[in-house]
Scaffold this motif. Structure first.
Motif, PDB file in Angstrom:
ATOM      1  N   GLY A 150       0.783  -1.226   0.000  1.00 25.87           N
ATOM      2  CA  GLY A 150       0.000   0.000   0.000  1.00 25.87           C
ATOM      3  C   GLY A 150       0.812   1.271   0.000  1.00 25.87           C
ATOM      4  N   ASN A 151       2.116   1.191   0.177  1.00 21.30           N
ATOM      5  CA  ASN A 151       2.974   2.372   0.109  1.00 21.30           C
ATOM      6  C   ASN A 151       3.665   2.513  -1.247  1.00 21.30           C
ATOM      7  OD1 ASN A 151       2.205   2.515   2.757  1.00 21.30           O
ATOM      8  ND2 ASN A 151       4.239   2.933   3.562  1.00 21.30           N
ATOM      9  N   ASP A 152       3.472   1.550  -2.101  1.00 19.09           N
ATOM     10  CA  ASP A 152       4.000   1.574  -3.467  1.00 19.09           C
ATOM     11  C   ASP A 152       2.888   2.092  -4.366  1.00 19.09           C
ATOM     12  OD1 ASP A 152       4.768   0.962  -6.084  1.00 19.09           O
ATOM     13  OD2 ASP A 152       5.800  -0.878  -5.502  1.00 19.09           O
ATOM     14  N   VAL A 153       2.897   3.400  -4.631  1.00 23.51           N
ATOM     15  CA  VAL A 153       1.770   4.010  -5.331  1.00 23.51           C
ATOM     16  C   VAL A 153       1.612   3.459  -6.740  1.00 23.51           C
ATOM     17  CG1 VAL A 153       3.106   5.985  -6.207  1.00 23.51           C
ATOM     18  CG2 VAL A 153       0.646   6.223  -5.831  1.00 23.51           C
ATOM     19  N   ALA A 154       2.703   3.106  -7.394  1.00 21.23           N
ATOM     20  CA  ALA A 154       2.612   2.546  -8.743  1.00 21.23           C
ATOM     21  C   ALA A 154       1.938   1.176  -8.716  1.00 21.23           C
ATOM     22  CB  ALA A 154       3.999   2.444  -9.365  1.00 21.23           C
ATOM     23  N   ALA A 155       2.281   0.370  -7.717  1.00 18.75           N
ATOM     24  CA  ALA A 155       1.683  -0.958  -7.603  1.00 18.75           C
ATOM     25  C   ALA A 155       0.203  -0.863  -7.275  1.00 18.75           C
ATOM     26  CB  ALA A 155       2.418  -1.771  -6.540  1.00 18.75           C
ATOM     27  N   VAL A 156      -0.161   0.027  -6.342  1.00 18.28           N
ATOM     28  CA  VAL A 156      -1.574   0.176  -5.975  1.00 18.28           C
ATOM     29  C   VAL A 156      -2.375   0.665  -7.177  1.00 18.28           C
ATOM     30  CG1 VAL A 156      -3.213   1.294  -4.424  1.00 18.28           C
ATOM     31  CG2 VAL A 156      -0.960   0.663  -3.579  1.00 18.28           C
ATOM     32  N   HIS A 157      -1.800   1.633  -7.911  1.00 12.91           N
ATOM     33  CA  HIS A 157      -2.502   2.157  -9.081  1.00 12.91           C
ATOM     34  C   HIS A 157      -2.708   1.068 -10.135  1.00 12.91           C
ATOM     35  CE1 HIS A 157      -2.924   4.314 -12.959  1.00 12.91           C
ATOM     36  NE2 HIS A 157      -3.620   5.171 -12.239  1.00 12.91           N
ATOM     37  N   GLN A 158      -1.705   0.241 -10.366  1.00 14.81           N
ATOM     38  CA  GLN A 158      -1.830  -0.807 -11.374  1.00 14.81           C
ATOM     39  C   GLN A 158      -2.860  -1.850 -10.960  1.00 14.81           C
ATOM     40  OE1 GLN A 158       1.646  -2.260 -13.479  1.00 14.81           O
ATOM     41  NE2 GLN A 158       1.040  -4.375 -13.074  1.00 14.81           N
ATOM     42  N   VAL A 159      -2.807  -2.277  -9.701  1.00 18.89           N
ATOM     43  CA  VAL A 159      -3.748  -3.298  -9.226  1.00 18.89           C
ATOM     44  C   VAL A 159      -5.180  -2.781  -9.285  1.00 18.89           C
ATOM     45  CG1 VAL A 159      -4.500  -4.565  -7.175  1.00 18.89           C
ATOM     46  CG2 VAL A 159      -2.087  -4.547  -7.817  1.00 18.89           C
ATOM     47  N   LEU A 160      -5.383  -1.543  -8.836  1.00 20.58           N
ATOM     48  CA  LEU A 160      -6.735  -0.982  -8.865  1.00 20.58           C
ATOM     49  C   LEU A 160      -7.209  -0.751 -10.292  1.00 20.58           C
ATOM     50  CD1 LEU A 160      -6.649   1.605  -5.925  1.00 20.58           C
ATOM     51  CD2 LEU A 160      -7.720  -0.655  -5.964  1.00 20.58           C
ATOM     52  N   SER A 161      -6.319  -0.290 -11.161  1.00 22.38           N
ATOM     53  CA  SER A 161      -6.698  -0.077 -12.558  1.00 22.38           C
ATOM     54  C   SER A 161      -7.121  -1.384 -13.213  1.00 22.38           C
ATOM     55  CB  SER A 161      -5.538   0.554 -13.335  1.00 22.38           C
ATOM     56  OG  SER A 161      -5.224   1.841 -12.829  1.00 22.38           O
ATOM     57  N   GLU A 162      -6.406  -2.456 -12.924  1.00 19.62           N
ATOM     58  CA  GLU A 162      -6.773  -3.761 -13.470  1.00 19.62           C
ATOM     59  C   GLU A 162      -8.121  -4.221 -12.914  1.00 19.62           C
ATOM     60  OE1 GLU A 162      -3.486  -6.180 -12.381  1.00 19.62           O
ATOM     61  OE2 GLU A 162      -2.168  -5.437 -13.990  1.00 19.62           O
ATOM     62  N   ALA A 163      -8.357  -3.975 -11.628  1.00 23.70           N
ATOM     63  CA  ALA A 163      -9.621  -4.376 -11.017  1.00 23.70           C
ATOM     64  C   ALA A 163     -10.786  -3.563 -11.586  1.00 23.70           C
ATOM     65  CB  ALA A 163      -9.549  -4.217  -9.502  1.00 23.70           C
ATOM     66  N   VAL A 164     -10.558  -2.271 -11.812  1.00 24.92           N
ATOM     67  CA  VAL A 164     -11.594  -1.418 -12.406  1.00 24.92           C
ATOM     68  C   VAL A 164     -11.900  -1.875 -13.826  1.00 24.92           C
ATOM     69  CG1 VAL A 164     -12.074   0.917 -13.239  1.00 24.92           C
ATOM     70  CG2 VAL A 164     -11.141   0.587 -10.946  1.00 24.92           C
ATOM     71  N   ALA A 165     -10.857  -2.170 -14.599  1.00 24.89           N
ATOM     72  CA  ALA A 165     -11.058  -2.635 -15.975  1.00 24.89           C
ATOM     73  C   ALA A 165     -11.810  -3.961 -15.999  1.00 24.89           C
ATOM     74  CB  ALA A 165      -9.716  -2.766 -16.685  1.00 24.89           C
ATOM     75  N   ARG A 166     -11.483  -4.835 -15.089  1.00 31.17           N
ATOM     76  CA  ARG A 166     -12.165  -6.132 -15.004  1.00 31.17           C
ATOM     77  C   ARG A 166     -13.640  -5.941 -14.674  1.00 31.17           C
ATOM     78  NH1 ARG A 166     -13.446  -9.623 -10.819  1.00 31.17           N
ATOM     79  NH2 ARG A 166     -13.598 -11.834 -11.428  1.00 31.17           N
TER      80      ARG A 166
END
Length: 389
Positions: free
Chosen positions: A239-255
Protein backbone atom coordinates in the motif's frame (compact mmCIF):
# COMPACT_ATOMS: atom_id res chain seq x y z
CA UNK A 1 -26.32 -47.09 9.75
CA UNK A 2 -26.06 -44.30 7.21
CA UNK A 3 -24.68 -40.88 8.01
CA UNK A 4 -28.23 -39.56 8.06
CA UNK A 5 -29.14 -42.11 10.76
CA UNK A 6 -26.26 -41.25 13.09
CA UNK A 7 -27.57 -38.78 15.67
CA UNK A 8 -25.63 -35.53 15.76
CA UNK A 9 -23.17 -36.56 13.05
CA UNK A 10 -24.85 -35.40 9.86
CA UNK A 11 -22.64 -33.67 7.33
CA UNK A 12 -23.91 -32.93 3.83
CA UNK A 13 -22.15 -35.26 1.42
CA UNK A 14 -21.85 -34.06 -2.19
CA UNK A 15 -22.70 -36.49 -4.96
CA UNK A 16 -19.80 -38.19 -6.76
CA UNK A 17 -19.92 -35.80 -9.71
CA UNK A 18 -19.88 -32.71 -7.51
CA UNK A 19 -17.48 -29.98 -8.56
CA UNK A 20 -16.94 -26.55 -7.01
CA UNK A 21 -18.84 -23.81 -8.81
CA UNK A 22 -15.69 -21.71 -8.96
CA UNK A 23 -12.08 -22.82 -8.98
CA UNK A 24 -10.71 -21.16 -5.84
CA UNK A 25 -7.05 -21.14 -6.91
CA UNK A 26 -7.24 -18.16 -9.34
CA UNK A 27 -9.08 -16.17 -6.68
CA UNK A 28 -6.32 -16.47 -4.09
CA UNK A 29 -3.96 -13.52 -3.58
CA UNK A 30 -0.21 -13.71 -3.92
CA UNK A 31 1.73 -14.88 -0.90
CA UNK A 32 3.53 -11.52 -0.69
CA UNK A 33 2.24 -8.01 -1.40
CA UNK A 34 2.66 -7.03 -5.04
CA UNK A 35 5.37 -4.39 -5.60
CA UNK A 36 6.66 -2.41 -8.56
CA UNK A 37 8.94 0.37 -7.28
CA UNK A 38 12.50 -0.82 -6.90
CA UNK A 39 11.93 -3.86 -9.13
CA UNK A 40 12.90 -4.54 -12.74
CA UNK A 41 9.25 -4.15 -13.75
CA UNK A 42 9.36 -0.48 -12.71
CA UNK A 43 11.41 0.33 -15.81
CA UNK A 44 8.31 -0.36 -17.92
CA UNK A 45 6.12 2.13 -16.08
CA UNK A 46 4.90 5.28 -17.83
CA UNK A 47 7.15 8.18 -16.71
CA UNK A 48 4.34 10.72 -17.08
CA UNK A 49 2.08 8.66 -14.85
CA UNK A 50 4.81 8.35 -12.24
CA UNK A 51 5.40 12.11 -12.25
CA UNK A 52 1.68 12.74 -11.91
CA UNK A 53 1.50 10.32 -8.99
CA UNK A 54 4.49 12.02 -7.39
CA UNK A 55 2.94 15.47 -7.61
CA UNK A 56 -0.26 14.23 -6.00
CA UNK A 57 1.68 12.47 -3.23
CA UNK A 58 3.62 15.64 -2.39
CA UNK A 59 0.45 17.73 -2.27
CA UNK A 60 -1.30 15.00 -0.33
CA UNK A 61 1.38 14.94 2.34
CA UNK A 62 1.23 18.73 2.68
CA UNK A 63 -2.57 18.60 2.83
CA UNK A 64 -2.38 16.14 5.72
CA UNK A 65 0.04 18.26 7.73
CA UNK A 66 -2.02 21.41 7.10
CA UNK A 67 -5.31 19.78 8.08
CA UNK A 68 -3.69 18.41 11.23
CA UNK A 69 -2.46 21.90 12.11
CA UNK A 70 -5.95 23.33 11.55
CA UNK A 71 -7.30 20.80 14.02
CA UNK A 72 -4.80 21.89 16.66
CA UNK A 73 -5.82 25.48 16.04
CA UNK A 74 -9.49 24.67 16.63
CA UNK A 75 -10.53 25.18 13.01
CA UNK A 76 -11.51 21.52 12.67
CA UNK A 77 -13.41 19.49 15.24
CA UNK A 78 -11.56 16.33 14.29
CA UNK A 79 -9.22 15.16 11.55
CA UNK A 80 -8.40 11.52 10.74
CA UNK A 81 -5.03 11.88 9.05
CA UNK A 82 -3.98 9.69 6.13
CA UNK A 83 -0.27 10.49 6.52
CA UNK A 84 1.59 7.37 5.42
CA UNK A 85 -1.39 6.17 3.43
CA UNK A 86 -1.24 8.76 0.65
CA UNK A 87 -0.34 6.16 -1.98
CA UNK A 88 -3.67 4.39 -1.47
CA UNK A 89 -5.59 7.67 -1.52
CA UNK A 90 -3.97 8.98 -4.70
CA UNK A 91 -4.06 5.67 -6.57
CA UNK A 92 -7.74 5.10 -5.77
CA UNK A 93 -8.78 8.45 -7.20
CA UNK A 94 -6.61 8.23 -10.33
CA UNK A 95 -7.61 4.65 -11.18
CA UNK A 96 -11.18 5.81 -11.90
CA UNK A 97 -12.67 7.38 -14.99
CA UNK A 98 -14.68 10.57 -14.68
CA UNK A 99 -17.97 8.66 -14.98
CA UNK A 100 -17.10 6.30 -12.10
CA UNK A 101 -17.99 6.74 -8.43
CA UNK A 102 -15.75 6.88 -5.36
CA UNK A 103 -17.17 5.79 -1.99
CA UNK A 104 -14.79 7.07 0.70
CA UNK A 105 -14.58 6.50 4.43
CA UNK A 106 -14.01 9.33 6.92
CA UNK A 107 -10.21 9.04 6.47
CA UNK A 108 -10.32 9.40 2.71
CA UNK A 109 -10.69 13.16 2.23
CA UNK A 110 -7.42 13.16 0.26
CA UNK A 111 -8.83 10.69 -2.27
CA UNK A 112 -11.85 12.95 -2.68
CA UNK A 113 -9.61 15.96 -3.24
CA UNK A 114 -7.50 14.16 -5.85
CA UNK A 115 -10.80 13.30 -7.50
CA UNK A 116 -11.41 17.06 -7.85
CA UNK A 117 -13.24 18.05 -4.68
CA UNK A 118 -12.45 21.46 -3.13
CA UNK A 119 -10.37 20.82 0.05
CA UNK A 120 -12.55 23.20 2.06
CA UNK A 121 -15.65 21.31 1.01
CA UNK A 122 -13.97 18.01 1.84
CA UNK A 123 -13.27 19.24 5.38
CA UNK A 124 -16.68 20.81 6.01
CA UNK A 125 -18.07 17.66 7.63
CA UNK A 126 -15.05 17.43 9.95
CA UNK A 127 -15.54 21.09 10.81
CA UNK A 128 -19.05 20.31 11.98
CA UNK A 129 -20.76 22.78 9.64
CA UNK A 130 -22.68 20.51 7.27
CA UNK A 131 -23.71 16.90 6.99
CA UNK A 132 -21.59 16.49 3.86
CA UNK A 133 -20.39 19.85 2.58
CA UNK A 134 -20.42 19.10 -1.14
CA UNK A 135 -22.63 17.87 -3.95
CA UNK A 136 -21.82 14.16 -4.39
CA UNK A 137 -22.96 14.21 -8.02
CA UNK A 138 -20.56 16.96 -9.09
CA UNK A 139 -17.43 14.83 -8.83
CA UNK A 140 -19.15 11.48 -8.27
CA UNK A 141 -17.84 11.23 -4.72
CA UNK A 142 -20.30 9.75 -2.25
CA UNK A 143 -20.62 11.43 1.18
CA UNK A 144 -17.72 10.79 3.54
CA UNK A 145 -18.83 7.85 5.65
CA UNK A 146 -18.24 8.01 9.40
CA UNK A 147 -19.98 4.73 10.39
CA UNK A 148 -17.70 1.80 9.65
CA UNK A 149 -18.28 0.05 6.32
CA UNK A 150 -21.81 1.31 5.66
CA UNK A 151 -20.57 2.87 2.42
CA UNK A 152 -19.81 -0.59 1.01
CA UNK A 153 -23.42 -1.74 0.44
CA UNK A 154 -24.14 1.73 -0.98
CA UNK A 155 -21.35 1.28 -3.51
CA UNK A 156 -22.64 -2.15 -4.48
CA UNK A 157 -26.16 -0.82 -4.88
CA UNK A 158 -25.04 1.99 -7.16
CA UNK A 159 -22.83 -0.33 -9.21
CA UNK A 160 -25.59 -2.93 -9.56
CA UNK A 161 -28.12 -0.26 -10.57
CA UNK A 162 -25.69 1.14 -13.15
CA UNK A 163 -25.24 -2.31 -14.63
CA UNK A 164 -29.01 -2.87 -14.84
CA UNK A 165 -29.38 0.48 -16.60
CA UNK A 166 -26.57 -0.30 -19.02
CA UNK A 167 -24.37 2.54 -17.71
CA UNK A 168 -20.62 2.02 -18.09
CA UNK A 169 -19.90 2.87 -14.44
CA UNK A 170 -17.64 1.30 -11.81
CA UNK A 171 -17.78 2.02 -8.09
CA UNK A 172 -14.65 1.95 -5.93
CA UNK A 173 -15.31 1.63 -2.20
CA UNK A 174 -12.61 2.37 0.38
CA UNK A 175 -12.57 0.88 3.87
CA UNK A 176 -10.10 0.32 6.69
CA UNK A 177 -9.05 -3.01 8.17
CA UNK A 178 -11.40 -2.42 11.10
CA UNK A 179 -14.32 -2.10 8.71
CA UNK A 180 -13.78 -5.68 7.52
CA UNK A 181 -15.06 -6.86 10.91
CA UNK A 182 -18.46 -5.26 10.27
CA UNK A 183 -21.52 -7.05 8.94
CA UNK A 184 -21.83 -4.47 6.16
CA UNK A 185 -18.54 -5.75 4.76
CA UNK A 186 -19.87 -9.30 4.49
CA UNK A 187 -23.19 -8.21 3.04
CA UNK A 188 -21.59 -5.94 0.45
CA UNK A 189 -19.09 -8.54 -0.79
CA UNK A 190 -21.66 -11.31 -0.85
CA UNK A 191 -24.19 -9.24 -2.80
CA UNK A 192 -21.54 -7.90 -5.19
CA UNK A 193 -20.19 -11.35 -6.01
CA UNK A 194 -23.58 -13.01 -6.48
CA UNK A 195 -24.74 -10.22 -8.81
CA UNK A 196 -21.32 -9.64 -10.39
CA UNK A 197 -21.63 -5.94 -9.65
CA UNK A 198 -18.94 -3.67 -11.17
CA UNK A 199 -17.38 -2.63 -7.88
CA UNK A 200 -13.87 -2.67 -6.44
CA UNK A 201 -13.28 -2.92 -2.69
CA UNK A 202 -10.05 -1.31 -1.44
CA UNK A 203 -9.08 -2.24 2.11
CA UNK A 204 -6.42 0.04 3.53
CA UNK A 205 -4.86 -2.24 6.12
CA UNK A 206 -3.00 0.26 8.29
CA UNK A 207 -2.54 -2.19 11.14
CA UNK A 208 -5.03 -0.87 13.66
CA UNK A 209 -8.75 -0.26 14.09
CA UNK A 210 -8.09 2.71 16.40
CA UNK A 211 -6.13 0.72 19.02
CA UNK A 212 -7.14 -2.83 18.04
CA UNK A 213 -4.41 -4.60 16.05
CA UNK A 214 -5.28 -6.72 13.03
CA UNK A 215 -4.33 -9.94 14.85
CA UNK A 216 -7.27 -9.38 17.22
CA UNK A 217 -9.70 -8.87 14.36
CA UNK A 218 -9.09 -11.84 12.10
CA UNK A 219 -7.24 -15.14 11.90
CA UNK A 220 -7.22 -15.09 8.09
CA UNK A 221 -3.82 -15.31 6.35
CA UNK A 222 -4.57 -11.88 4.93
CA UNK A 223 -7.65 -9.76 4.44
CA UNK A 224 -7.33 -10.39 0.72
CA UNK A 225 -7.89 -14.10 1.39
CA UNK A 226 -11.43 -13.29 2.47
CA UNK A 227 -12.30 -12.74 -1.20
CA UNK A 228 -12.27 -16.45 -2.08
CA UNK A 229 -15.10 -17.11 0.37
CA UNK A 230 -17.32 -14.83 -1.69
CA UNK A 231 -16.20 -16.05 -5.09
CA UNK A 232 -14.20 -13.02 -6.17
CA UNK A 233 -10.47 -12.45 -6.73
CA UNK A 234 -8.35 -11.14 -3.88
CA UNK A 235 -5.28 -9.00 -4.52
CA UNK A 236 -2.57 -8.20 -1.98
CA UNK A 237 -0.47 -5.11 -2.69
CA UNK A 238 2.15 -2.96 -0.99
CA UNK A 239 0.00 0.00 0.00
CA UNK A 240 2.97 2.37 0.11
CA UNK A 241 4.00 1.57 -3.47
CA UNK A 242 1.77 4.01 -5.33
CA UNK A 243 2.61 2.55 -8.74
CA UNK A 244 1.68 -0.96 -7.60
CA UNK A 245 -1.57 0.18 -5.98
CA UNK A 246 -2.50 2.16 -9.08
CA UNK A 247 -1.83 -0.81 -11.37
CA UNK A 248 -3.75 -3.30 -9.23
CA UNK A 249 -6.74 -0.98 -8.86
CA UNK A 250 -6.70 -0.08 -12.56
CA UNK A 251 -6.77 -3.76 -13.47
CA UNK A 252 -9.62 -4.38 -11.02
CA UNK A 253 -11.59 -1.42 -12.41
CA UNK A 254 -11.06 -2.63 -15.98
CA UNK A 255 -12.16 -6.13 -15.00
CA UNK A 256 -15.32 -4.80 -13.35
CA UNK A 257 -16.11 -2.59 -16.34
CA UNK A 258 -15.76 -5.55 -18.70
CA UNK A 259 -18.34 -7.55 -16.73
CA UNK A 260 -15.88 -9.62 -14.70
CA UNK A 261 -17.44 -8.71 -11.38
CA UNK A 262 -15.96 -7.38 -8.14
CA UNK A 263 -12.43 -7.57 -6.74
CA UNK A 264 -11.19 -7.26 -3.17
CA UNK A 265 -7.84 -5.45 -2.89
CA UNK A 266 -5.91 -5.32 0.37
CA UNK A 267 -3.27 -2.59 0.48
CA UNK A 268 -0.81 -3.11 3.32
CA UNK A 269 0.11 0.32 4.65
CA UNK A 270 0.52 2.14 7.97
CA UNK A 271 -1.10 5.06 9.75
CA UNK A 272 1.84 7.23 10.85
CA UNK A 273 -0.27 9.70 12.83
CA UNK A 274 -2.72 8.85 15.57
CA UNK A 275 -6.21 7.63 14.68
CA UNK A 276 -7.48 11.21 15.13
CA UNK A 277 -6.45 14.21 17.19
CA UNK A 278 -8.45 12.64 20.07
CA UNK A 279 -6.30 9.49 20.09
CA UNK A 280 -3.09 8.74 22.01
CA UNK A 281 -1.34 6.20 19.77
CA UNK A 282 1.56 5.75 22.21
CA UNK A 283 -0.76 3.65 24.38
CA UNK A 284 -0.90 0.80 21.88
CA UNK A 285 2.19 1.03 19.63
CA UNK A 286 5.85 1.89 19.99
CA UNK A 287 7.84 4.72 18.44
CA UNK A 288 10.21 2.11 17.00
CA UNK A 289 7.35 0.55 15.06
CA UNK A 290 6.36 3.91 13.62
CA UNK A 291 9.95 4.70 12.63
CA UNK A 292 10.24 1.37 10.83
CA UNK A 293 7.31 2.35 8.64
CA UNK A 294 8.70 5.85 8.08
CA UNK A 295 11.57 4.15 6.29
CA UNK A 296 8.99 2.79 3.85
CA UNK A 297 7.38 6.18 3.23
CA UNK A 298 5.32 6.31 -0.01
CA UNK A 299 6.63 9.73 -1.04
CA UNK A 300 10.25 8.71 -0.54
CA UNK A 301 9.77 5.41 -2.35
CA UNK A 302 8.55 7.11 -5.50
CA UNK A 303 11.08 9.95 -5.27
CA UNK A 304 13.94 7.43 -5.14
CA UNK A 305 12.54 5.60 -8.17
CA UNK A 306 12.19 8.81 -10.18
CA UNK A 307 15.57 10.24 -9.27
CA UNK A 308 17.25 6.89 -9.92
CA UNK A 309 15.80 6.86 -13.43
CA UNK A 310 16.73 10.55 -13.88
CA UNK A 311 13.08 11.49 -14.32
CA UNK A 312 13.08 13.91 -11.39
CA UNK A 313 15.49 16.76 -10.79
CA UNK A 314 15.83 19.36 -8.06
CA UNK A 315 13.92 21.97 -10.03
CA UNK A 316 10.90 19.67 -10.40
CA UNK A 317 11.06 18.71 -6.73
CA UNK A 318 11.01 22.39 -5.74
CA UNK A 319 8.19 23.12 -8.17
CA UNK A 320 6.03 20.37 -6.68
CA UNK A 321 6.82 21.54 -3.15
CA UNK A 322 5.93 25.12 -4.08
CA UNK A 323 2.62 23.95 -5.57
CA UNK A 324 1.90 22.05 -2.36
CA UNK A 325 2.66 25.14 -0.27
CA UNK A 326 0.32 27.28 -2.38
CA UNK A 327 -2.42 24.71 -1.88
CA UNK A 328 -1.81 24.68 1.86
CA UNK A 329 -1.79 28.48 2.07
CA UNK A 330 -5.09 28.71 0.21
CA UNK A 331 -6.62 26.05 2.44
CA UNK A 332 -5.32 27.77 5.57
CA UNK A 333 -6.63 31.17 4.51
CA UNK A 334 -10.11 29.95 3.66
CA UNK A 335 -10.42 27.69 6.70
CA UNK A 336 -9.42 30.57 8.98
CA UNK A 337 -12.44 32.56 7.81
CA UNK A 338 -15.41 32.18 10.12
CA UNK A 339 -18.24 30.58 8.15
CA UNK A 340 -21.67 32.20 8.04
CA UNK A 341 -23.88 29.48 9.41
CA UNK A 342 -27.65 29.33 9.06
CA UNK A 343 -29.25 27.22 11.83
CA UNK A 344 -32.32 26.69 9.64
CA UNK A 345 -30.18 24.63 7.24
CA UNK A 346 -30.37 21.83 9.81
CA UNK A 347 -33.66 20.93 8.19
CA UNK A 348 -32.49 21.15 4.58
CA UNK A 349 -31.52 18.15 2.45
CA UNK A 350 -32.88 15.63 4.96
CA UNK A 351 -35.98 14.56 3.04
CA UNK A 352 -37.27 15.58 -0.36
CA UNK A 353 -40.52 16.45 1.38
CA UNK A 354 -40.19 17.38 5.02
CA UNK A 355 -42.05 15.28 7.55
CA UNK A 356 -44.57 16.80 9.92
CA UNK A 357 -42.09 16.44 12.79
CA UNK A 358 -39.36 18.30 10.90
CA UNK A 359 -41.75 21.09 9.95
CA UNK A 360 -42.78 21.44 13.56
CA UNK A 361 -39.18 21.52 14.79
CA UNK A 362 -38.18 24.02 12.10
CA UNK A 363 -41.06 26.31 13.03
CA UNK A 364 -40.07 26.15 16.69
CA UNK A 365 -36.43 27.03 15.92
CA UNK A 366 -37.49 29.88 13.60
CA UNK A 367 -39.67 31.31 16.35
CA UNK A 368 -36.84 31.13 18.87
CA UNK A 369 -34.36 32.79 16.50
CA UNK A 370 -36.87 35.50 15.60
CA UNK A 371 -37.60 36.23 19.26
CA UNK A 372 -33.88 36.52 19.97
CA UNK A 373 -33.31 38.70 16.90
CA UNK A 374 -30.91 36.07 15.48
CA UNK A 375 -32.83 34.93 12.41
CA UNK A 376 -30.34 35.07 9.48
CA UNK A 377 -31.16 37.67 6.86
CA UNK A 378 -31.34 34.95 4.22
CA UNK A 379 -34.27 33.41 6.08
CA UNK A 380 -36.36 36.57 6.37
CA UNK A 381 -39.42 36.45 4.18
CA UNK A 382 -39.14 32.71 3.55
CA UNK A 383 -42.19 30.54 4.19
CA UNK A 384 -42.17 28.89 7.59
CA UNK A 385 -41.20 25.23 7.40
CA UNK A 386 -43.73 24.41 10.11
CA UNK A 387 -46.71 25.28 7.92
CA UNK A 388 -48.55 22.61 5.99
CA UNK A 389 -48.09 22.89 2.26
Amino acid sequence: MTVLEQPGSYRPTPPPAWQPRTDPVPLLPDAEPFRLLGTEAAAELDPQLLLRLYGQLVRGRRYNTQATALTRQGRLAVYPSSTGQEACEVAAALALEERDWLFPSYRDTLAAIVRGLDPVQALTLLRGDWHTGYDPHEHRVAPLCTPLATQLPHAVGLAHAARLKGDDVVALAMVGDGGTSEGDFHEALNFAAVWRAPVVFLVQNNGFAISVPLAKQTAAPSLAHKAVGYGMPGRLVDGNDVAAVHQVLSEAVARARAGGGPTLVEAVTYRIDAHTNADDATRYRTDAEVETWRAHDPVDLLRRELTGRKLLDEATIRAEQDAAERMAADLRERMNQDPELDPMELFSHVYTQQTAQLREQAAQLRAELTAAGELPAAQEGRPQEGRQR
